[in-house]
Write a protein that holds these residues in place. Structure first.
Motif, PDB file in Angstrom:
ATOM      1  N   THR A   6       0.943  -1.229  -0.406  1.00 27.99           N
ATOM      2  CA  THR A   6      -0.043  -0.849  -0.075  1.00 27.99           C
ATOM      3  C   THR A   6       0.475   1.507   0.088  1.00 27.99           C
ATOM      4  O   THR A   6       0.450   2.080  -0.357  1.00 27.99           O
ATOM      5  N   ASN A   7       2.188   1.242   0.649  1.00 33.87           N
ATOM      6  CA  ASN A   7       3.067   2.067   0.255  1.00 33.87           C
ATOM      7  C   ASN A   7       4.157   2.208   0.122  1.00 33.87           C
ATOM      8  O   ASN A   7       4.620   0.902   1.277  1.00 33.87           O
ATOM      9  N   ASP A   8       5.160   2.501  -0.763  1.00 32.84           N
ATOM     10  CA  ASP A   8       6.392   2.932  -0.952  1.00 32.84           C
ATOM     11  C   ASP A   8       7.305   3.610  -1.073  1.00 32.84           C
ATOM     12  O   ASP A   8       6.953   4.033  -2.505  1.00 32.84           O
ATOM     13  N   ASP A   9       7.277   4.757  -0.369  1.00 29.21           N
ATOM     14  CA  ASP A   9       8.086   5.729  -0.539  1.00 29.21           C
ATOM     15  C   ASP A   9       9.634   5.613  -0.077  1.00 29.21           C
ATOM     16  O   ASP A   9      10.235   4.369   0.796  1.00 29.21           O
ATOM     17  N   ASP A  10       9.989   6.684   0.536  1.00 27.70           N
ATOM     18  CA  ASP A  10      11.475   7.183   0.965  1.00 27.70           C
ATOM     19  C   ASP A  10      12.018   6.285   2.139  1.00 27.70           C
ATOM     20  O   ASP A  10      12.874   5.807   2.931  1.00 27.70           O
ATOM     21  N   ALA A  11      10.794   6.786   2.770  1.00 27.62           N
ATOM     22  CA  ALA A  11      10.771   6.380   3.895  1.00 27.62           C
ATOM     23  C   ALA A  11      10.040   5.032   4.716  1.00 27.62           C
ATOM     24  O   ALA A  11      10.962   4.214   6.264  1.00 27.62           O
ATOM     25  N   TYR A  12       9.340   4.364   4.315  1.00 28.83           N
ATOM     26  CA  TYR A  12       8.429   3.242   4.964  1.00 28.83           C
ATOM     27  C   TYR A  12       7.891   2.272   3.690  1.00 28.83           C
ATOM     28  O   TYR A  12       8.035   2.896   2.376  1.00 28.83           O
ATOM     29  N   LYS A  13       8.114   1.324   3.810  1.00 30.47           N
ATOM     30  CA  LYS A  13       7.426   0.206   2.670  1.00 30.47           C
ATOM     31  C   LYS A  13       6.114  -0.521   3.805  1.00 30.47           C
ATOM     32  O   LYS A  13       6.536  -0.572   4.828  1.00 30.47           O
ATOM     33  N   ASP A  14       4.627  -0.461   3.441  1.00 30.67           N
ATOM     34  CA  ASP A  14       3.789  -0.824   4.074  1.00 30.67           C
ATOM     35  C   ASP A  14       2.954  -1.735   3.221  1.00 30.67           C
ATOM     36  O   ASP A  14       2.275  -1.879   2.294  1.00 30.67           O
ATOM     37  N   TRP A  15       2.357  -2.791   4.122  1.00 29.94           N
ATOM     38  CA  TRP A  15       1.153  -3.779   3.033  1.00 29.94           C
ATOM     39  C   TRP A  15       0.215  -4.189   4.291  1.00 29.94           C
ATOM     40  O   TRP A  15       0.036  -3.996   5.554  1.00 29.94           O
ATOM     41  N   ALA A  16      -0.574  -4.168   3.842  1.00 30.81           N
ATOM     42  CA  ALA A  16      -2.238  -4.496   4.298  1.00 30.81           C
ATOM     43  C   ALA A  16      -2.345  -6.023   4.024  1.00 30.81           C
ATOM     44  O   ALA A  16      -2.238  -6.448   2.932  1.00 30.81           O
ATOM     45  N   MET A  17      -2.442  -6.738   5.075  1.00 32.06           N
ATOM     46  CA  MET A  17      -2.905  -8.142   5.079  1.00 32.06           C
ATOM     47  C   MET A  17      -3.904  -8.170   6.188  1.00 32.06           C
ATOM     48  O   MET A  17      -3.907  -7.356   6.997  1.00 32.06           O
ATOM     49  N   TRP A  18      -5.472  -8.929   5.284  1.00 39.35           N
ATOM     50  CA  TRP A  18      -6.124  -9.568   6.392  1.00 39.35           C
ATOM     51  C   TRP A  18      -6.958 -10.077   5.373  1.00 39.35           C
ATOM     52  O   TRP A  18      -6.087 -11.364   4.604  1.00 39.35           O
ATOM     53  N   ARG A  19      -7.804 -11.121   6.412  1.00 41.45           N
ATOM     54  CA  ARG A  19      -8.056 -12.594   6.449  1.00 41.45           C
ATOM     55  C   ARG A  19      -9.595 -12.260   6.802  1.00 41.45           C
ATOM     56  O   ARG A  19     -10.469 -13.111   6.237  1.00 41.45           O
ATOM     57  N   LYS A  20     -10.376 -11.157   7.461  1.00 40.69           N
ATOM     58  CA  LYS A  20     -11.595 -11.189   8.197  1.00 40.69           C
ATOM     59  C   LYS A  20     -11.639  -9.801   7.850  1.00 40.69           C
ATOM     60  O   LYS A  20     -10.659  -9.298   8.208  1.00 40.69           O
ATOM     61  N   THR A  22     -13.187  -8.239   9.741  1.00 40.48           N
ATOM     62  CA  THR A  22     -12.822  -7.044  11.246  1.00 40.48           C
ATOM     63  C   THR A  22     -11.736  -6.853  11.629  1.00 40.48           C
ATOM     64  O   THR A  22     -11.576  -6.744  12.627  1.00 40.48           O
ATOM     65  N   HIS A  23     -10.363  -7.314  11.166  1.00 42.12           N
ATOM     66  CA  HIS A  23      -9.140  -6.938  11.209  1.00 42.12           C
ATOM     67  C   HIS A  23      -8.666  -6.467  10.034  1.00 42.12           C
ATOM     68  O   HIS A  23      -8.742  -6.827   8.820  1.00 42.12           O
ATOM     69  N   GLU A  24      -7.902  -5.481  11.074  1.00 41.26           N
ATOM     70  CA  GLU A  24      -6.538  -4.535   9.844  1.00 41.26           C
ATOM     71  C   GLU A  24      -5.290  -4.926  10.169  1.00 41.26           C
ATOM     72  O   GLU A  24      -4.450  -4.677  11.402  1.00 41.26           O
ATOM     73  N   LEU A  25      -4.480  -5.449   9.627  1.00 41.12           N
ATOM     74  CA  LEU A  25      -3.012  -5.895   9.692  1.00 41.12           C
ATOM     75  C   LEU A  25      -2.056  -4.760   8.550  1.00 41.12           C
ATOM     76  O   LEU A  25      -2.317  -4.919   7.570  1.00 41.12           O
ATOM     77  N   THR A  26      -1.453  -4.351   9.590  1.00 41.94           N
ATOM     78  CA  THR A  26      -0.309  -3.664   8.830  1.00 41.94           C
ATOM     79  C   THR A  26       1.092  -3.956   8.942  1.00 41.94           C
ATOM     80  O   THR A  26       1.398  -4.353  10.191  1.00 41.94           O
TER      81      THR A  26
END
Length: 68
Positions: A6-20, A22-26
């Motif tokens: 979901t994000n790849d900038d100069d400081a961070y790289k983020d992945w959103a992960m979900w199975r349900k 009602t849960h939001e994992l980053t």
């Protein structure tokens, strides 16, 4: 588990992960510190708002790294 970069900038790289809905994992990679960390936000039902983020333990973060 579904995984999306979901994000790849100069400081961070983020992945959103979900199975349900009602849960939001980053999973985040901090490029400056060269470290991973992960957070979870939960919702009582799929139609309610998510609560405040909680930092997950390193052992769970390591498992999420292997899923990305």
């Amino acid at each position: 588990m579904q995984v999306e970069l979901t994000n790849d900038d100069d400081a961070y790289k983020d992945w959103a992960m979900w199975r349900k809905p009602t849960h939001e994992l980053t999973l985040t990679y901090d490029k400056d510190a060269q470290e991973y960390y992960s957070i979870i936000r939960t919702s009582p039902t799929p139609w309610d708002d998510f609560g405040d983020p909680r930092l997950l333990p390193d052992a769970i973060t390591q498992k999420l790294i292997n899923l990305k």
